[in-house]
Enzyme design. Structure first.
Site, PDB file in Angstrom:
ATOM      1  N   SER A  95       0.875  -1.181   0.000  1.00  0.00           N
ATOM      2  CA  SER A  95       0.000   0.000   0.000  1.00  0.00           C
ATOM      3  C   SER A  95       0.906   1.223   0.000  1.00  0.00           C
ATOM      4  O   SER A  95       1.530   1.532   1.026  1.00  0.00           O
ATOM      5  CB  SER A  95      -0.869   0.031   1.250  1.00  0.00           C
ATOM      6  N   LYS A 170      -7.200   1.784  -2.525  1.00  0.00           N
ATOM      7  CA  LYS A 170      -6.778   1.368  -1.174  1.00  0.00           C
ATOM      8  C   LYS A 170      -6.855   2.557  -0.200  1.00  0.00           C
ATOM      9  O   LYS A 170      -7.246   2.386   0.957  1.00  0.00           O
ATOM     10  CB  LYS A 170      -5.342   0.811  -1.239  1.00  0.00           C
ATOM     11  N   LYS A 238       0.699   5.938   8.107  1.00  0.00           N
ATOM     12  CA  LYS A 238       1.310   5.975   6.770  1.00  0.00           C
ATOM     13  C   LYS A 238       0.243   6.107   5.688  1.00  0.00           C
ATOM     14  O   LYS A 238       0.350   6.940   4.777  1.00  0.00           O
ATOM     15  CB  LYS A 238       2.150   4.694   6.608  1.00  0.00           C
TER      16      LYS A 238
HETATM   17  P1  NAD Z   1       5.722  -5.719   7.547  1.00  0.00           P
HETATM   18  O1  NAD Z   1       6.430  -4.541   8.089  1.00  0.00           O
HETATM   19  O2  NAD Z   1       5.324  -6.831   8.451  1.00  0.00           O
HETATM   20  O3  NAD Z   1       6.548  -6.362   6.326  1.00  0.00           O
HETATM   21  C1  NAD Z   1       7.305  -5.625   5.404  1.00  0.00           C
HETATM   22  C2  NAD Z   1       8.527  -6.454   5.044  1.00  0.00           C
HETATM   23  O4  NAD Z   1       9.305  -5.734   4.063  1.00  0.00           O
HETATM   24  C3  NAD Z   1       9.467  -6.699   6.234  1.00  0.00           C
HETATM   25  O5  NAD Z   1       9.737  -8.074   6.370  1.00  0.00           O
HETATM   26  C4  NAD Z   1      10.720  -5.900   5.881  1.00  0.00           C
HETATM   27  O6  NAD Z   1      11.912  -6.468   6.381  1.00  0.00           O
HETATM   28  C5  NAD Z   1      10.669  -5.946   4.366  1.00  0.00           C
HETATM   29  N1  NAD Z   1      11.500  -4.905   3.751  1.00  0.00           N
HETATM   30  C6  NAD Z   1      11.557  -3.591   4.053  1.00  0.00           C
HETATM   31  N2  NAD Z   1      12.459  -2.974   3.268  1.00  0.00           N
HETATM   32  C7  NAD Z   1      12.969  -3.920   2.451  1.00  0.00           C
HETATM   33  C8  NAD Z   1      13.953  -3.904   1.423  1.00  0.00           C
HETATM   34  N3  NAD Z   1      14.587  -2.777   1.084  1.00  0.00           N
HETATM   35  N4  NAD Z   1      14.251  -5.068   0.790  1.00  0.00           N
HETATM   36  C9  NAD Z   1      13.618  -6.223   1.124  1.00  0.00           C
HETATM   37  N5  NAD Z   1      12.694  -6.306   2.101  1.00  0.00           N
HETATM   38  C10 NAD Z   1      12.378  -5.162   2.758  1.00  0.00           C
HETATM   39  O7  NAD Z   1       4.413  -5.112   6.820  1.00  0.00           O
HETATM   40  P2  NAD Z   1       3.086  -5.892   6.409  1.00  0.00           P
HETATM   41  O8  NAD Z   1       2.099  -5.795   7.532  1.00  0.00           O
HETATM   42  O9  NAD Z   1       3.429  -7.208   5.828  1.00  0.00           O
HETATM   43  O10 NAD Z   1       2.530  -4.904   5.280  1.00  0.00           O
HETATM   44  C11 NAD Z   1       3.088  -4.847   3.985  1.00  0.00           C
HETATM   45  C12 NAD Z   1       2.212  -3.897   3.167  1.00  0.00           C
HETATM   46  O11 NAD Z   1       0.869  -4.405   3.131  1.00  0.00           O
HETATM   47  C13 NAD Z   1       2.138  -2.487   3.747  1.00  0.00           C
HETATM   48  O12 NAD Z   1       2.104  -1.543   2.704  1.00  0.00           O
HETATM   49  C14 NAD Z   1       0.807  -2.506   4.498  1.00  0.00           C
HETATM   50  O13 NAD Z   1       0.240  -1.206   4.616  1.00  0.00           O
HETATM   51  C15 NAD Z   1      -0.020  -3.409   3.615  1.00  0.00           C
HETATM   52  N6  NAD Z   1      -1.118  -4.092   4.294  1.00  0.00           N
HETATM   53  C16 NAD Z   1      -0.949  -4.627   5.534  1.00  0.00           C
HETATM   54  C17 NAD Z   1      -2.025  -5.235   6.166  1.00  0.00           C
HETATM   55  C18 NAD Z   1      -1.888  -5.840   7.555  1.00  0.00           C
HETATM   56  O14 NAD Z   1      -2.926  -6.144   8.169  1.00  0.00           O
HETATM   57  N7  NAD Z   1      -0.692  -6.020   8.081  1.00  0.00           N
HETATM   58  C19 NAD Z   1      -3.273  -5.315   5.523  1.00  0.00           C
HETATM   59  C20 NAD Z   1      -3.407  -4.802   4.242  1.00  0.00           C
HETATM   60  C21 NAD Z   1      -2.326  -4.176   3.632  1.00  0.00           C
END
Ligand code: NAD
Length: 294
Positions: A95, A170, A238
């Site tokens: 997102s 979104k 965010k």
């Molecule tokens: P998270 O922080 O758990 O996971 C993000 C991952 O990206 C981490 O493992 C991190 O180490 C990795 N990362 C960051 N920078 C990186 C890089 N340069 N190279 C490789 N890996 C890298 O976040 P999440 O909850 O999994 O969410 C991911 C996306 O999905 C976000 O945009 C969030 O807004 C969206 N989202 C989350 C949810 C939820 O309920 N958690 C629901 C819908 C949408």
């Protein structure tokens, strides 16, 4: 099919698991080694960089926190564009700001890489079940090409328009969720202070016009005082930041979103940034000096 997957957090990990379960070979990368190790334990193959992922796969999926992360993974040193062959498809499921999707897509296009933005709704439980709601922006032909892969992770995938339209959709989703949690919290605090049991209020109104998926998911958490994430306050900050910036750019004032943003900022300042967004109820609990509990 051989797929690349970058970003193995709360959402990425179960999404990879479902792709593996469907019989795909998945090459994974994350900056956190323990996240890579967990995906490898499920059957994925590790790579040492985003570039290495793209070198091996004609379809690369990213699931990262926000716009700067996606820009650096795709356009930065050792990034996807350093390794990808022309014709590769990038599906960004993070997102992020719609403007960022457009910038990244332009950079991809200059190298012959096709990109769609495909953020999701439904959170970790639906990522685990493979029933996420997926909202897509970009070339409709590319959407059709990857539809079957998206449906391994989702219960629905809707093409919403040009590149960035997925993330605009979104942002609309995130405004509705944030405002809905705030409305539920405000209403349930009123009933609590007036001496009516919040469980009775929930039972009485959940089937009526005020009922919602948000109410069904969040009222049980609030009344049990369970604010473990789920979806963190910091991630919702965010999203509302991206919504406010986009709203200002396109001339759509967002007075209610900006008010809920200040509630989220108050909670973050109170050290609750890593709690679930249902903790918006705790803002009301602080100002009204009462708890919404069974
Ligand atoms: P998270 O922080 O758990 O996971 C993000 C991952 O990206 C981490 O493992 C991190 O180490 C990795 N990362 C960051 N920078 C990186 C890089 N340069 N190279 C490789 N890996 C890298 O976040 P999440 O909850 O999994 O969410 C991911 C996306 O999905 C976000 O945009 C969030 O807004 C969206 N989202 C989350 C949810 C939820 O309920 N958690 C629901 C819908 C949408």
């Amino acid at each position: 099919m051989k797929l690349g997957f970058i970003g193995l957090g709360i959402m990425g990990k179960p999404m990879v698991k479902n792709l593996l379960k469907a019989g795909h070979e998945v090459i994974v990368y994350d900056v956190i080694q323990s996240n890579v190790d967990q995906a490898v334990a499920e059957g994925a193959n590790p790579a040492n960089s985003s570039k290495e992922v793209a070198e091996q796969c004609k379809l690369v999926i990213t699931m990262l926190p926000n716009s700067p992360h996606v820009k650096s993974v795709v356009m930065g040193e050792n990034g996807v564009l350093d390794g990808a062959q022309p014709g590769t498809i990038l599906v960004d499921m993070s997102s992020i700001a719609p403007q960022a999707s457009q910038e990244i897509c332009k950079a991809c296009g200059e190298k012959g890489i096709k990109m769609i933005d495909a953020p999701v709704s439904g959170g970790e439980p639906k990522a685990v079940d493979g029933t996420l709601s997926i909202m897509v922006g970009g070339d409709e032909e590319v959407f059709k090409e990857v539809y079957d892969i998206l449906m391994v992770m989702g219960g629905s995938a809707v093409h919403c328009g040009d590149i960035g339209a997925g993330n605009t959709t979104k942002l609309a989703n995130q405004i509705i969720v944030a405002l809905n949690i705030a409305a539920v919290s405000e209403a349930f605090m009123l009933s609590t202070k007036a001496g009516v049991n919040p469980i009775k209020v929930f039972d009485a109104i959940k089937g009526g016009l005020a009922g919602s998926t948000v109410m069904n998911a969040k009222v049980p958490m609030i009344t049990e005082g369970n604010f473990e994430p789920g979806f963190k306050i910091n991630l919702h900050i965010k999203d509302l930041n991206n919504a406010l910036e986009t709203g200002h750019n396109v001339g759509a004032p967002l007075p209610l979103a900006s008010q809920v943003m200040e509630m989220l900022q108050t909670l973050k300042a109170d050290g609750l940034g890593d709690k679930d967004h249902s903790a918006i109820a705790k803002y009301y609990e602080k100002v009204a000096d009462a708890e919404i509990r069974k």
